[in-house]
Design an enzyme around this catalytic site. Structure first.
Site, PDB file in Angstrom:
ATOM      1  N   PHE A  93       3.514   8.737   4.273  1.00  0.00           N
ATOM      2  CA  PHE A  93       4.123   9.608   4.268  1.00  0.00           C
ATOM      3  C   PHE A  93       5.371   8.011   2.710  1.00  0.00           C
ATOM      4  CE2 PHE A  93       3.001  10.261   8.580  1.00  0.00           C
ATOM      5  CZ  PHE A  93       2.824  11.945   8.518  1.00  0.00           C
ATOM      6  N   GLY A  94       4.312   7.182   2.278  1.00  0.00           N
ATOM      7  CA  GLY A  94       5.649   6.416   1.687  1.00  0.00           C
ATOM      8  C   GLY A  94       4.541   5.573   1.441  1.00  0.00           C
ATOM      9  N   GLY A 101       0.925  -0.711  -0.029  1.00  0.00           N
ATOM     10  CA  GLY A 101      -0.239   0.110  -0.093  1.00  0.00           C
ATOM     11  C   GLY A 101       1.021   1.097  -0.393  1.00  0.00           C
ATOM     12  N   ASP A 124      -3.264  10.126  15.447  1.00  0.00           N
ATOM     13  CA  ASP A 124      -4.145   9.621  14.141  1.00  0.00           C
ATOM     14  C   ASP A 124      -5.004   8.385  14.100  1.00  0.00           C
ATOM     15  OD1 ASP A 124      -4.687  10.274  11.275  1.00  0.00           O
ATOM     16  OD2 ASP A 124      -2.839   9.635  10.714  1.00  0.00           O
ATOM     17  N   VAL A 180       4.195   0.768   2.419  1.00  0.00           N
ATOM     18  CA  VAL A 180       4.768  -0.349   2.976  1.00  0.00           C
ATOM     19  C   VAL A 180       5.209  -1.432   1.874  1.00  0.00           C
ATOM     20  CG1 VAL A 180       4.118  -1.805   4.643  1.00  0.00           C
ATOM     21  CG2 VAL A 180       3.211   0.800   4.336  1.00  0.00           C
TER      22      VAL A 180
END
Length: 240
Positions: free
Chosen positions: A29-30, A25, A143, A32
């Site tokens: 933030f980046g 995914g 979050d 996985v």
């Protein structure tokens, strides 16, 4: 920290050099990736993008916080890698991905009976209680949302993504920040508008999450606005 450090070569081999086939995914933030270590252990590698909002401070924050946390309803951090421009977090692999991939998918959602939904709600609550009251640390997640709840093979929930978490001293009840982070729709009003956050902020997010689990609807999917009130109205009219 050194005992948790992986070398970059090991991570590259385990993920087939971050191949698209192993990509699980992508988030703010980046990306996985799924990997497998030489000992056969499956891992999930969070590869932070160089232009992400998560800097060295947040990276260190997540590593040191999560490494100290041990609970069945929190995702387990195995280690990290910090070489050159690469910043990687290595977690246990959770096979059923995140809750949003299940609860908001009409086909997969049908597999979630009320017993399983209740199990996910209670497990998330237990993980949150551990963060707030039962661990050696007092942590505000900031979050909590469906995409940050991972589901394991037995359908147990695991809270993940502690990059925005804040540590409180034991007698502290509230914090304040000028940098609002998180996801609108899950944010408590006092945090979204004024930057005040506390245990209550996480509980508000948990309440929105519960409504999403019960209804199968995203809190942002309503024509009248992106707020918990619309979602609550939907639940009252269609579920209860």
């Amino acid at each position: 920290a050194e005992s948790l450090q992986f070398d970059l070569a090991t991570i590259r081999v385990s993920t087939d050099d971050f191949s698209e086939a192993n990509k699980l995914g992508h988030g703010g933030f980046g990306s996985v990736y799924r990997g497998r270590l030489l000992n056969g252990e499956d891992i999930a590698v969070k590869r932070l993008s160089t232009n992400s909002g998560q800097g060295d401070l947040e990276f260190k924050n997540e590593v040191l916080l999560v490494a100290k946390l041990q609970h069945r309803n929190l995702v387990r951090l195995l280690g990290f890698c910090l070489e050159g421009s690469e910043r990687l977090l290595v977690y246990e692999f959770v096979p059923n991905a995140s809750l949003d991939h299940i609860i908001f998918d009409p086909t997969k959602r049908a597999q979630l009976d009320w017993v399983r939904r209740y199990k996910i709600i209670v497990g998330t609550a237990r993980g949150l209680l551990y963060l707030h009251e039962d661990s050696r640390l007092k942590i505000i997640h900031r979050d909590l949302k469906a995409s940050n709840i991972l589901i394991d093979a037995e359908m147990n929930p695991k809270i993940s993504d502690f990059g925005m978490a804040r540590l409180f001293v034991l007698d502290q009840t509230q914090g304040n920040t000028s940098r609002i982070v998180g996801t609108y729709g899950y944010m408590a009003p006092e945090y979204a508008m004024h930057g005040y956050f506390s245990i209550k902020s996480d509980v508000y997010s948990f309440g929105v999450l519960v409504l999403e689990i019960v209804s199968g609807q995203k809190n942002s999917g309503f024509q009248h606005g992106e707020n918990a009130e619309d979602l609550l109205s939907f639940v009252s009219e269609n579920i209860i």
